[in-house]
Scaffold this active site. Sequence first.
Site, PDB file in Angstrom:
ATOM      1  CG  HIS A   1     -48.703 -17.341 -15.886  1.00 26.99           C
ATOM      2  ND1 HIS A   1     -49.469 -16.538 -15.685  1.00 26.99           N
ATOM      3  CD2 HIS A   1     -48.154 -17.928 -14.322  1.00 26.99           C
ATOM      4  CE1 HIS A   1     -49.936 -16.337 -14.249  1.00 26.99           C
ATOM      5  NE2 HIS A   1     -48.908 -17.278 -13.554  1.00 26.99           N
TER       6      HIS A   1
ATOM      7  CD  GLU B   1     -50.132 -14.162 -18.181  1.00 27.61           C
ATOM      8  OE1 GLU B   1     -50.606 -15.305 -17.875  1.00 27.61           O
ATOM      9  OE2 GLU B   1     -50.783 -13.286 -17.132  1.00 27.61           O
TER      10      GLU B   1
ATOM     11  CG  ASP C   1     -43.377 -12.519 -11.073  1.00 28.25           C
ATOM     12  OD1 ASP C   1     -43.008 -12.716 -10.115  1.00 28.25           O
ATOM     13  OD2 ASP C   1     -43.826 -13.323 -11.720  1.00 28.25           O
TER      14      ASP C   1
ATOM     15  CG  ASN D   1     -52.472 -18.315 -17.942  1.00 29.13           C
ATOM     16  OD1 ASN D   1     -51.426 -18.635 -17.203  1.00 29.13           O
ATOM     17  ND2 ASN D   1     -52.715 -16.973 -18.283  1.00 29.13           N
TER      18      ASN D   1
HETATM   19  C1  F6R Z   1     -45.070 -15.575  -8.914  1.00 33.88           C
HETATM   20  C2  F6R Z   1     -45.334 -15.955 -10.367  1.00 33.88           C
HETATM   21  C3  F6R Z   1     -46.266 -16.725 -10.910  1.00 33.88           C
HETATM   22  C4  F6R Z   1     -46.883 -17.732 -10.155  1.00 33.88           C
HETATM   23  C5  F6R Z   1     -48.185 -18.307 -10.750  1.00 33.88           C
HETATM   24  C6  F6R Z   1     -48.885 -19.268  -9.560  1.00 33.88           C
HETATM   25  O1  F6R Z   1     -43.800 -14.923  -8.716  1.00 33.88           O
HETATM   26  O2  F6R Z   1     -44.292 -15.759 -11.075  1.00 33.88           O
HETATM   27  O3  F6R Z   1     -46.094 -17.458 -11.996  1.00 33.88           O
HETATM   28  O4  F6R Z   1     -46.117 -18.549  -9.492  1.00 33.88           O
HETATM   29  O5  F6R Z   1     -49.063 -17.269 -10.927  1.00 33.88           O
HETATM   30  O6  F6R Z   1     -49.342 -18.614  -8.458  1.00 33.88           O
HETATM   31  P1  F6R Z   1     -50.012 -19.241  -7.323  1.00 33.88           P
HETATM   32  O7  F6R Z   1     -48.782 -19.893  -6.764  1.00 33.88           O
HETATM   33  O8  F6R Z   1     -50.352 -18.159  -6.250  1.00 33.88           O
HETATM   34  O9  F6R Z   1     -50.936 -20.059  -7.606  1.00 33.88           O
END
Ligand code: F6R
Length: 246
Positions: free
Chosen positions: A137, A142, A66, A135
Amino acid sequence: MVTLHVVGREDAGAFAADRILSRAAVGTLSALGVATGSSAEPVYAALAPHPDAGRLLAGTTAYALDEYVGLGPDHPDSYRATLTRQYVAPLGLDPARLRTPDGAAADPDAEAARYEAELRARGGVDLQLLGIGANGHIGFNEPGADLAGGAHVVTLAERTRRDNARFFARPDLVPHRALTQGIGTILRATEIVLLAFGEAKADALARALEGPRTAAVPASVLPGHPAVTVLADAAAASRLTRVGAA
Ligand code: F6R
């Protein structure tokens, strides 16, 4: 099918790095899906000092999950810049080996379609690193996401913007939209390695691995994938009851 290993952050990073390098060494890692954020950092930290990592990964193309809409490749908080600092530069890789959607594209929807077409032409990545949002995702899919969709533009959940504010100088600088691989894109990976650390991920992980498959918890698609390894520390795994630790 999910295989769970309950391990600390550092060991999880070493485990995932070892898996990546073993596949690269036998020539089955032409495309690596890379995640941004805290969960994947131990993997890059384990790869960086490895004496063979740069050589083994020189022929692998990395695809980001992303990117924030509005942050171009030169913006220090863009995922492209972050992955360049954490993955490309320490290993001395060719920057062209990192593929990301362009957050500064004039038409983000067209850019998402372009990125999906690029990934589709590739046939899916060989190994996808994932984190999980508090959450539920994955990528920036989301709650409520299409469980089979391709890359698209999303409006970030307020919870996600709050959780990611720690990476920005001020909370209001967190973009409101992102380009993300869809869940359908992610599920085309041959192999998935999900990393989850800390109590804040415990509920999402339990719902993802032990709850029903539902758009309310996008990560709940993972048990339906044939090859998922979950590397979680004890705090993140604390609410799992049915999935046994290996
Ligand atoms: C990042 C991504 C997100 C993260 C998720 C967890 O490229 O796609 O799905 O993997 O938000 O974030 P962290 O690892 O910072 O807790």
